[in-house]
Design a protein around this motif. Structure first.
Motif, short mmCIF file in Angstrom:
data_model
loop_
_atom_site.label_atom_id
_atom_site.label_comp_id
_atom_site.label_asym_id
_atom_site.label_seq_id
_atom_site.Cartn_x
_atom_site.Cartn_y
_atom_site.Cartn_z
N ALA A 1 0.84 -1.20 0.00
CA ALA A 1 0.00 0.00 0.00
C ALA A 1 0.87 1.25 0.00
N ALA A 2 2.01 1.18 0.66
CA ALA A 2 2.90 2.35 0.74
C ALA A 2 3.78 2.46 -0.49
N GLY A 3 3.60 1.55 -1.47
CA GLY A 3 4.39 1.61 -2.69
C GLY A 3 5.82 1.15 -2.51
N ILE A 4 6.08 0.42 -1.43
CA ILE A 4 7.45 -0.07 -1.19
C ILE A 4 7.65 -1.43 -1.85
N PHE A 5 6.60 -2.26 -1.80
CA PHE A 5 6.64 -3.56 -2.49
C PHE A 5 5.77 -3.47 -3.74
N VAL A 6 6.15 -4.17 -4.79
CA VAL A 6 5.25 -4.29 -5.93
C VAL A 6 4.08 -5.17 -5.48
N PRO A 7 2.93 -5.04 -6.13
CA PRO A 7 1.83 -5.94 -5.77
C PRO A 7 2.32 -7.38 -5.92
N THR A 8 2.02 -8.18 -4.95
CA THR A 8 2.62 -9.51 -4.94
C THR A 8 1.68 -10.56 -4.35
N ASP A 9 2.18 -11.79 -4.31
CA ASP A 9 1.42 -12.94 -3.79
C ASP A 9 1.53 -12.93 -2.26
N VAL A 10 0.75 -12.07 -1.63
CA VAL A 10 0.93 -11.81 -0.21
C VAL A 10 0.91 -13.07 0.64
N LEU B 1 14.56 -12.45 -0.48
CA LEU B 1 13.21 -12.18 -0.94
C LEU B 1 13.07 -10.76 -1.50
N LEU B 2 13.84 -9.86 -0.95
CA LEU B 2 13.67 -8.45 -1.33
C LEU B 2 14.45 -8.07 -2.58
N HIS B 3 15.59 -8.72 -2.82
CA HIS B 3 16.41 -8.31 -3.95
C HIS B 3 16.22 -9.21 -5.16
N PRO B 4 16.37 -8.62 -6.35
CA PRO B 4 16.15 -9.41 -7.57
C PRO B 4 17.16 -10.53 -7.70
N LEU B 5 16.69 -11.66 -8.08
CA LEU B 5 17.57 -12.82 -8.23
C LEU B 5 18.02 -12.97 -9.68
N LEU B 6 17.08 -12.73 -10.57
CA LEU B 6 17.38 -12.92 -11.99
C LEU B 6 18.24 -11.78 -12.54
N THR B 7 19.17 -12.09 -13.37
CA THR B 7 19.92 -11.09 -14.14
C THR B 7 19.01 -10.62 -15.28
N PRO B 8 19.35 -9.51 -15.94
CA PRO B 8 18.54 -9.10 -17.11
C PRO B 8 18.41 -10.24 -18.10
N ALA C 1 26.35 -19.70 -12.63
CA ALA C 1 27.48 -19.87 -13.54
C ALA C 1 27.09 -19.50 -14.97
N ALA C 2 25.83 -19.77 -15.30
CA ALA C 2 25.36 -19.47 -16.66
C ALA C 2 24.95 -18.01 -16.81
N GLY C 3 25.10 -17.23 -15.74
CA GLY C 3 24.72 -15.82 -15.81
C GLY C 3 23.23 -15.58 -15.79
N ILE C 4 22.48 -16.58 -15.35
CA ILE C 4 21.02 -16.43 -15.28
C ILE C 4 20.59 -15.85 -13.94
N PHE C 5 21.29 -16.28 -12.87
CA PHE C 5 21.05 -15.72 -11.54
C PHE C 5 22.22 -14.82 -11.17
N HIS D 1 11.41 -12.98 -9.07
CA HIS D 1 11.09 -11.63 -9.52
C HIS D 1 11.31 -10.60 -8.42
N PRO D 2 11.65 -9.40 -8.82
CA PRO D 2 11.95 -8.37 -7.82
C PRO D 2 10.70 -8.02 -7.02
#
Lengths: 227, 227, 227, 227
Positions: free
Chosen positions: C166-175, C213-220, D166-170, D215-216
């Motif tokens: 609600a405070a815009g800190i988290f994206v809408p998510t699977d609460v 949980l808070l930081h992105p895991l996937l690379t671009p 290692a594959a640059g995915i994470f 996802h972030p």
DNA sequence: TATGAATGAGTCTTCATTCAT
DNA sequence: GATGAATGAAGACTCATTCAT
């Protein structure tokens, strides 16, 4: 009256008893061989761990056969116990005459018989204790068969005593009780092994006990007081 | 040296052993009462059917209580056996001095002690046999505790013999073995009850056995041959 | 929608559940005191040895009372288990709002709540495991009462997440699932204590898990592949 | 470092542990067959009623054999529990590589592994809960053997994560904790089945949980606040 | 209210004995 | 004749629960 001189080795086992134990196998020689095998192990294990502490499985394993095979030669576990005890008692009865036979005069034969008896017991301490521990586990008929064997063995000792009395070496005495005193001290070597073993040899044990019975204990003064 | 004269009644039981059997109940009087109740039944049943032939349930039933209650006062079945045997042995040790104390001279006291011992055994034949049969079912530590009690009882007889020697009634002799001969023939009254009971009374039995030990067995000629 | 901000401490225990456990004693204060005493010990012993490994006798002893007294305040042993688990869960639910209340912005409150939860669990590892181990030993009605408490606790975490959204800190998510992930890693601290204890502190544990949980895991590149 | 790519199926069970459970029967094939039979029933009953709520008699009955036979193949009831838990854990460890092996790129393999893990758990909910409930009933040595298996399974998941990194995915991440988060949410499917079952399928469950991790969560604003 | 001795149903486990192969 | 897996009856022991005091 049957004296020790006349006492000759008998057939190893009174047939009545052996036959009481039934076998599912016919070949007599095989039955005899297998039973000996089993009984030898049983005497060892029953002696060490007691009748109830020994499983039929353990007996079979040690004898190098399957459990089922034991039941081909014995009706049940109790049969094994019975034959084990009987075998022990018979081995006593058989060896005494052999040892005594070698000596020449009645006193020497008497002493030889007692020493032989003590030595057999010494060689089979566990087995001797076994007879004391487990006979009561058997039904009356079998206990009686065992008693009969005991009496036969006692008779051997008694005969030697009577020979000594007849030869004028012993004063006329309470033969039966004296025989029992001898048998009991011999058994004591096994029953109280924890006490005697290590303090003397069987031979010394037999000698010292015989000395007590053969030599006067009361002093002249003591004899007066007795009267 | 502690003589029979100095031997006074001791506390009924060395504490170490009784306390080795633990109870879940605190009230000491109750523990004592319940244990006596249970042990009395146990001595009877173990004596009659053997340790393994007696179920805890049978003991409880005969004692008029539930199975569970037995386990409030004993850690396990073996504890019951141990206390049963110890109780039997202690009852022997306690009654000898009382009987002997009434006589006036050493020989009379010796005789009284032996007679007392035989009479206790006669009154507890099953229990005596029990000690022989089942002691080996116990672990070493407990067997040792039982042996210690046996030795204490033996010491009572030995002391009487020593008193007789000191008083010049007995010639110097093999005290320890003589004590054992006496103990063994006394035990024989129980172990061979099937043989002796019915042929004589305990008193006669004791007298005849004592006679064998006290009077010379060898004739003068026999004594020459011995040398 | 109820948010964490509105979540205030509730009465310590929902009445329905407490009342399900009946007492033979009337005095409410005494009932409360005795039950606390018993439940405290029960949580300790059940946690250490398990429900079946703990006897009522052991609980009573440790609580310094007689076995019978336990049955004055609880219908049976299962009642004790039920109240023990409920007490543990309630203690969780009560401490989270207190800790969270002190922070000022939603994200800080969220973090404070998670840390508080982890710390409570850390302080009651055995009790936490207990709830997992023994809840299934209870009948359905009581399992449901326990689940209801779990849901209440989960709602506290969920509310904090919603506040952040609600405070815009988290994206809408699977609460709901996010709340469960948080709760599960917190429980893992207890369930896998053998693995985590010793390698880090609870605070570090909470921080590292939150970071995941808070930081992105996937690379671009990873994000492209996901699509 | 062993990666998931290198992870090939291993012999079904580390021998040390299986062999710790002794059998009275020699025929290895028979032992294996009977044990499987018994363990299958045990997993079912222990899972349903708990270890203490299940009698050996019940296991034997359901397995269509006599009580005694169970003891031919297991030393005691605890042995059955141990093998039951070990069997469950091993079935997890074995199925993951198979499922993952079919996918082609690291991310797909990672997803396949997680889904496989969740599916195995879904197919064995009671068994999974069993491992949580009853492991503490085992002595330390056996708990350790179980932990070792858990670690092996965790390593499978970790390897997949490392492959993705290692594959640059994470992005480089907290591999160990991430693996635990995955394992814990998978277990949650069993531990909190009462909550999840009925609201979604296992596949959905796995997907939604993975989404949370991949996802972030933080908005740009949230990320600023974090710093 | 509090105690703790007493109960007894219920479990695990053993082992003599059988019998199909 | 021999095997050894299978049986199942029996027994030791535990412990939740009660109840007289």
């Amino acid at each position: 009256m049957a004296t020790a001189r006349n006492t000759r080795p008998r057939p190893p086992l009174a047939p009545r008893a052996r036959e009481a134990v039934t076998s599912k196998v016919d070949d007599a020689a095989l039955v005899s061989r297998r039973r000996s095998q089993i009984v030898a192990v049983a005497i060892e294990l029953f002696g060490k761990r007691g009748y109830h502490g020994t499983t039929v499985r353990a007996i079979a394993e040690r004898a190098g056969m399957s459990t089922g095979l034991v039941y081909q030669y014995f009706g049940d576990k109790e049969d094994v116990l019975f034959l084990a005890i009987v075998t022990v008692l018979d081995s006593y009865r058989e060896r005494i005459p052999v040892a005594a036979g070698e000596a020449s005069d009645p006193l020497a034969r008497f002493r030889a018989a007692v020493h032989a008896y003590c030595r057999v017991i010494d060689a089979n301490i566990d087995a001797t204790v076994l007879a004391y521990r487990e006979t009561k586990s058997l039904p009356k008929a079998r206990r009686d068969a065992i008693k009969a064997r005991e009496i036969e063995t006692n008779a051997l000792i008694e005969a030697h005593i009577r020979d000594c009395v007849a030869a004028g070496i012993f004063v006329p005495t309470d033969v039966e009780l004296l025989a029992y005193q001898i048998i009991m001290f011999a058994h004591a070597w096994a029953l109280k092994a924890w006490h005697f073993r290590g303090t003397m040899t069987v031979t010394q044990f037999a000698d010292r006990n015989l000395a007590l019975l053969l030599h006067p204990l009361l002093t002249p003064r003591g004899r007066r007081r007795e009267a």
